[in-house]
Write an enzyme that holds these catalytic residues in place. Structure first.
Site, PDB file in Angstrom:
ATOM      1  N   ARG A   1       0.855  -1.243   0.100  1.00  0.00           N
ATOM      2  CA  ARG A   1       0.082   0.065   0.006  1.00  0.00           C
ATOM      3  C   ARG A   1       0.884   1.223  -0.049  1.00  0.00           C
ATOM      4  O   ARG A   1       1.855   1.241   0.752  1.00  0.00           O
ATOM      5  CB  ARG A   1      -0.931  -0.099   1.107  1.00  0.00           C
ATOM      6  CG  ARG A   1      -2.084  -1.004   1.354  1.00  0.00           C
ATOM      7  CD  ARG A   1      -3.142  -0.258   0.273  1.00  0.00           C
ATOM      8  NE  ARG A   1      -4.364  -1.126   0.154  1.00  0.00           N
ATOM      9  CZ  ARG A   1      -4.716  -1.931  -0.833  1.00  0.00           C
ATOM     10  NH1 ARG A   1      -3.498  -2.312  -1.654  1.00  0.00           N
ATOM     11  NH2 ARG A   1      -5.627  -2.974  -0.858  1.00  0.00           N
TER      12      ARG A   1
ATOM     13  N   GLU B   1      -2.844   8.209  -5.486  1.00  0.00           N
ATOM     14  CA  GLU B   1      -2.922   7.505  -6.565  1.00  0.00           C
ATOM     15  C   GLU B   1      -4.277   8.110  -7.130  1.00  0.00           C
ATOM     16  O   GLU B   1      -5.119   8.783  -6.532  1.00  0.00           O
ATOM     17  CB  GLU B   1      -3.275   5.963  -6.246  1.00  0.00           C
ATOM     18  CG  GLU B   1      -1.950   5.431  -5.933  1.00  0.00           C
ATOM     19  CD  GLU B   1      -2.008   3.781  -5.664  1.00  0.00           C
ATOM     20  OE1 GLU B   1      -3.174   3.369  -6.151  1.00  0.00           O
ATOM     21  OE2 GLU B   1      -1.411   3.261  -5.120  1.00  0.00           O
TER      22      GLU B   1
ATOM     23  N   HIS C   1      -0.300   0.608  -9.754  1.00  0.00           N
ATOM     24  CA  HIS C   1      -1.160  -0.400  -9.008  1.00  0.00           C
ATOM     25  C   HIS C   1      -1.869  -1.408  -9.656  1.00  0.00           C
ATOM     26  O   HIS C   1      -2.987  -1.773  -9.816  1.00  0.00           O
ATOM     27  CB  HIS C   1      -2.330   0.616  -8.278  1.00  0.00           C
ATOM     28  CG  HIS C   1      -2.678  -0.088  -6.892  1.00  0.00           C
ATOM     29  ND1 HIS C   1      -3.014   0.814  -5.981  1.00  0.00           N
ATOM     30  CD2 HIS C   1      -3.039  -1.385  -6.543  1.00  0.00           C
ATOM     31  CE1 HIS C   1      -3.488  -0.022  -4.731  1.00  0.00           C
ATOM     32  NE2 HIS C   1      -3.317  -1.396  -5.325  1.00  0.00           N
TER      33      HIS C   1
HETATM   34  P1  NAD Z   1      -1.738 -10.656   5.138  1.00  0.00           P
HETATM   35  O1  NAD Z   1      -2.694 -10.099   6.099  1.00  0.00           O
HETATM   36  O2  NAD Z   1      -1.836 -12.224   4.752  1.00  0.00           O
HETATM   37  O3  NAD Z   1      -0.414 -10.482   5.635  1.00  0.00           O
HETATM   38  C1  NAD Z   1       0.246  -9.439   6.249  1.00  0.00           C
HETATM   39  C2  NAD Z   1       1.249  -9.772   7.096  1.00  0.00           C
HETATM   40  O4  NAD Z   1       1.773  -8.500   7.646  1.00  0.00           O
HETATM   41  C3  NAD Z   1       0.744 -10.659   8.358  1.00  0.00           C
HETATM   42  O5  NAD Z   1       1.368 -11.631   8.513  1.00  0.00           O
HETATM   43  C4  NAD Z   1       0.942  -9.699   9.602  1.00  0.00           C
HETATM   44  O6  NAD Z   1       1.547 -10.388  10.791  1.00  0.00           O
HETATM   45  C5  NAD Z   1       2.017  -8.783   8.948  1.00  0.00           C
HETATM   46  N1  NAD Z   1       2.302  -7.456   9.964  1.00  0.00           N
HETATM   47  C6  NAD Z   1       1.374  -6.537  10.334  1.00  0.00           C
HETATM   48  N2  NAD Z   1       1.949  -5.619  10.746  1.00  0.00           N
HETATM   49  C7  NAD Z   1       3.420  -5.561  10.846  1.00  0.00           C
HETATM   50  C8  NAD Z   1       4.244  -4.894  10.747  1.00  0.00           C
HETATM   51  N3  NAD Z   1       4.088  -3.760  11.547  1.00  0.00           N
HETATM   52  N4  NAD Z   1       5.709  -5.502  10.736  1.00  0.00           N
HETATM   53  C9  NAD Z   1       5.678  -6.440  10.045  1.00  0.00           C
HETATM   54  N5  NAD Z   1       4.911  -7.428   9.707  1.00  0.00           N
HETATM   55  C10 NAD Z   1       3.526  -6.860   9.903  1.00  0.00           C
HETATM   56  O7  NAD Z   1      -1.949  -9.629   3.656  1.00  0.00           O
HETATM   57  P2  NAD Z   1      -1.577  -9.845   2.264  1.00  0.00           P
HETATM   58  O8  NAD Z   1      -2.848 -10.621   1.787  1.00  0.00           O
HETATM   59  O9  NAD Z   1      -0.164 -10.734   2.192  1.00  0.00           O
HETATM   60  O10 NAD Z   1      -1.466  -8.708   1.557  1.00  0.00           O
HETATM   61  C11 NAD Z   1      -0.092  -7.721   2.131  1.00  0.00           C
HETATM   62  C12 NAD Z   1      -0.254  -6.351   1.490  1.00  0.00           C
HETATM   63  O11 NAD Z   1      -0.507  -6.268  -0.028  1.00  0.00           O
HETATM   64  C13 NAD Z   1      -1.573  -5.633   1.684  1.00  0.00           C
HETATM   65  O12 NAD Z   1      -1.116  -4.244   2.485  1.00  0.00           O
HETATM   66  C14 NAD Z   1      -2.513  -5.601   0.854  1.00  0.00           C
HETATM   67  O13 NAD Z   1      -3.354  -4.440   0.846  1.00  0.00           O
HETATM   68  C15 NAD Z   1      -1.573  -5.484  -0.461  1.00  0.00           C
HETATM   69  N6  NAD Z   1      -2.085  -5.992  -1.614  1.00  0.00           N
HETATM   70  C16 NAD Z   1      -1.745  -5.032  -2.560  1.00  0.00           C
HETATM   71  C17 NAD Z   1      -2.386  -5.416  -3.873  1.00  0.00           C
HETATM   72  C18 NAD Z   1      -1.933  -4.699  -5.178  1.00  0.00           C
HETATM   73  O14 NAD Z   1      -2.828  -4.287  -6.160  1.00  0.00           O
HETATM   74  N7  NAD Z   1      -0.742  -3.856  -4.987  1.00  0.00           N
HETATM   75  C19 NAD Z   1      -3.214  -6.370  -3.991  1.00  0.00           C
HETATM   76  C20 NAD Z   1      -3.305  -7.134  -2.859  1.00  0.00           C
HETATM   77  C21 NAD Z   1      -3.057  -6.914  -1.658  1.00  0.00           C
END
Ligand code: NAD
Length: 524
Positions: free
Chosen positions: A230, A259, A277
């Site tokens: 994000r 964005e 994105h």
């Molecule tokens: P997820 O919830 O499966 O994993 C997130 C991980 O981050 C968890 O394991 C959690 O313990 C960890 N975490 C939380 N706070 C933390 C911190 N301060 N320091 C370190 N680790 C921490 O999420 P996901 O499905 O793997 O998604 C990850 C990211 O990707 C999210 O921000 C999501 O919005 C983003 N995303 C982006 C796109 C895109 O189009 N670019 C698409 C899908 C998801």
């Protein structure tokens, strides 16, 4: 049953749904037409084009489910849906592989300078010497956030013979070991050791600008950093300076603080690769999202619970009326313990006493506590329905027990979280609103709401004042203060409600006061 498909989704999802429902596909429906017709439908499937604000949801008298074929639900007023008893579901797992693959694309493009070499070659320059690259083999990958996407990136980087280290304070070490990464205690160590840093955390107050000037200073001057999570996790001004001054080797971004990013100074630099994105945009992800949400709608039409419910609609007139208040309590104290305890929670013990222990909805209470606990940590999509499964996959062990009624309270819920570092307990009750009445054995009485602050400190003259003064220096106003201590001059705990969020710098300065053992902020 009648379902509206308001945004273009993969044909396979539509086909599945047609087997059980009367399906209307109108992917150019206007907000006004939707407002007029939404009352006819039992289900609606959207992507991001169609907006569902409160006024439209208010007219959705037959709607049982809003399904988002994708992850983010910013286009849906989830609170309005919850109030109207409408489930909101999404498909968070549909994009993990796709985003992980895009991350690999950005990594390879940066390390082998593919994007700029492509532009130069097409200009007829043939600059063989300009584009000296580096191998990924034997380099150290540093993953911040080992969730669905982070773990898939690790799998792919292993094929490139990279070593993997990770920072995820909410993941128990044994689970990280099974995932094949070395879990580090601090983000600082990761930033110092990694050659390729990739971010896969949600955007939260904790992660916002968690990569800024200080963090770039810690990195190797050849380090590459990637963000497909994000915008806002990396401080873009600091990234610009780091790239321009050669403090790091390069970067790749799919997400931006603002964005659409059309006029961003980062675009001046040639050591960064940018995409608009699109990390989640593949045919496969869209197909999977459509199939997943169509299945969820079908489940609901069959009277069953879908997998990825985002909200918890109130269940008035369902025989569960008294459960609603306790659900609010469970959600709040789950979230409280998640944010207040230090380290990755490995075990959560839940003890119910009084009326709440006798209600038939206890399983729902436990699931709501787990949902509250996981929501500040993981990305969108934790619900009372899938909370137990997500907890299990993250190695979180949950035990439940009941004790006799406490004379002073109608109902109590006690949570004890054991982390790799310490143990933390909180007791909550419901007295017209959720209240926290005990923290780590100290008596307090506070409503878990809004911005809060908690500190362990030494009970010596001036301790309370020094914390208050520091918050004041950062213009943070204290609403309510509660303190508790074991013996005069011993250990003490302070819990505050804040009128505004305390900046990270304030918390760091408070932690470095000699009389403070620990301090943290919470958002409830
Ligand atoms: P997820 O919830 O499966 O994993 C997130 C991980 O981050 C968890 O394991 C959690 O313990 C960890 N975490 C939380 N706070 C933390 C911190 N301060 N320091 C370190 N680790 C921490 O999420 P996901 O499905 O793997 O998604 C990850 C990211 O990707 C999210 O921000 C999501 O919005 C983003 N995303 C982006 C796109 C895109 O189009 N670019 C698409 C899908 C998801």
């Amino acid at each position: 049953m009648k379902a509206l498909i308001a945004d273009a989704i993969n044909e396979k999802g539509i086909e599945n749904l047609k087997e059980v429902a009367d399906v209307v596909v109108d992917t150019s429906i206007t907000p006004e037409e939707l407002y007029e017709t939404i009352g006819e439908y039992d289900a609606i499937i959207v992507r991001s084009r169609t907006k569902l604000p409160a006024e439209t949801i208010a007219k959705a008298d037959n709607l049982k489910i809003i399904a988002r074929a994708g992850v983010g639900v910013d286009n849906i007023d989830v609170n309005a849906a919850t109030e109207k008893g409408i489930m909101v579901v999404n498909a968070p797992e549909s994009t993990s592989i796709t985003v992980a693959e895009h991350t690999m694309g950005l990594i390879l493009s940066t390390i082998r300078k593919i994007a700029i070499a492509d532009a130069s070659t097409k200009e007829g320059k043939w600059e063989k010497k300009r584009f000296m690259g580096m191998e990924l083999k034997d380099k150290t990958l540093g993953v911040i956030g080992m969730g669905r996407i982070g773990s898939q990136v690790v799998n792919r980087c292993k094929a490139f013979q990279m070593d993997a280290i990770a920072y995820d304070p909410y993941l128990p070490a044994d689970v990280a070991k099974q995932m094949g990464v070395e879990l580090l205690e601090t983000q600082e160590e990761l930033l110092k050791r990694a050659d390729v840093i990739t971010i896969h955390v949600p955007l939260t107050p904790e992660t916002k600008h968690s990569i800024s000037t200080e963090q770039f200073e810690m990195m190797k001057d050849t380090a590459l950093i990637f963000n497909c999570a994000r915008g806002g996790i990396i401080d873009e001004d600091a990234l610009y300076e780091a790239l321009k001054e050669g403090k790091i080797g390069g970067a790749g971004l799919d997400v931006f603080e603002e964005e659409p990013a059309k006029d961003n100074k980062l675009f001046e630099l040639d050591n960064i690769v940018c995409t608009p994105h699109i990390a989640a945009s593949t045919k496969e992800a869209q197909r999977d999202a459509a199939i997943i949400v169509a299945d969820e709608v079908i489940e609901v039409f069959k009277g069953e619970m879908p997998r990825n419910i985002i909200n918890m609609p109130r269940m008035d007139n369902s025989g569960f009326e008294e459960a609603n208040d306790y659900l609010e309590l469970c959600d709040k104290i789950g979230s409280f313990i998640s944010q207040a305890s230090q380290g990755a929670i490995k075990e959560l013990e839940i003890v119910y006493s009084g009326e709440i222990a006798d209600l038939a909805t206890q399983e729902l209470f436990t699931r709501t506590i787990i949902k509250g606990l996981l929501t500040p940590i993981v990305n969108e999509g934790v619900s009372a329905v899938n909370a137990r499964n997500i907890a299990k996959s993250r190695g979180l062990n949950i035990t439940e027990a009941k004790t006799d009624k406490n004379e002073s309270y109608n109902s109590l819920v006690k949570l004890t979280a054991k982390t790799d570092k310490s143990e933390f307990s909180v007791v909550g009750t419901y007295l017209h609103e959720p209240r926290i009445i005990e923290i780590n054995g100290y008596r307090v009485d506070v409503k878990p709401e809004g911005d809060m602050f908690i500190a362990n400190y030494k009970d010596i003259p001036g301790s309370i004042g020094s914390i208050g003064t520091k918050l004041g220096e950062y213009n943070v106003n204290v609403g309510i203060m509660q303190v508790g201590r074991d013996i005069p001059g011993g250990k003490a705990i302070m819990i505050l409600t804040l009128d505004n969020e305390a900046p990270k710098e304030a918390i760091e300065e408070i932690k470095s006061l000699g009389n403070v053992d620990d301090a943290t902020t919470l958002k409830l």
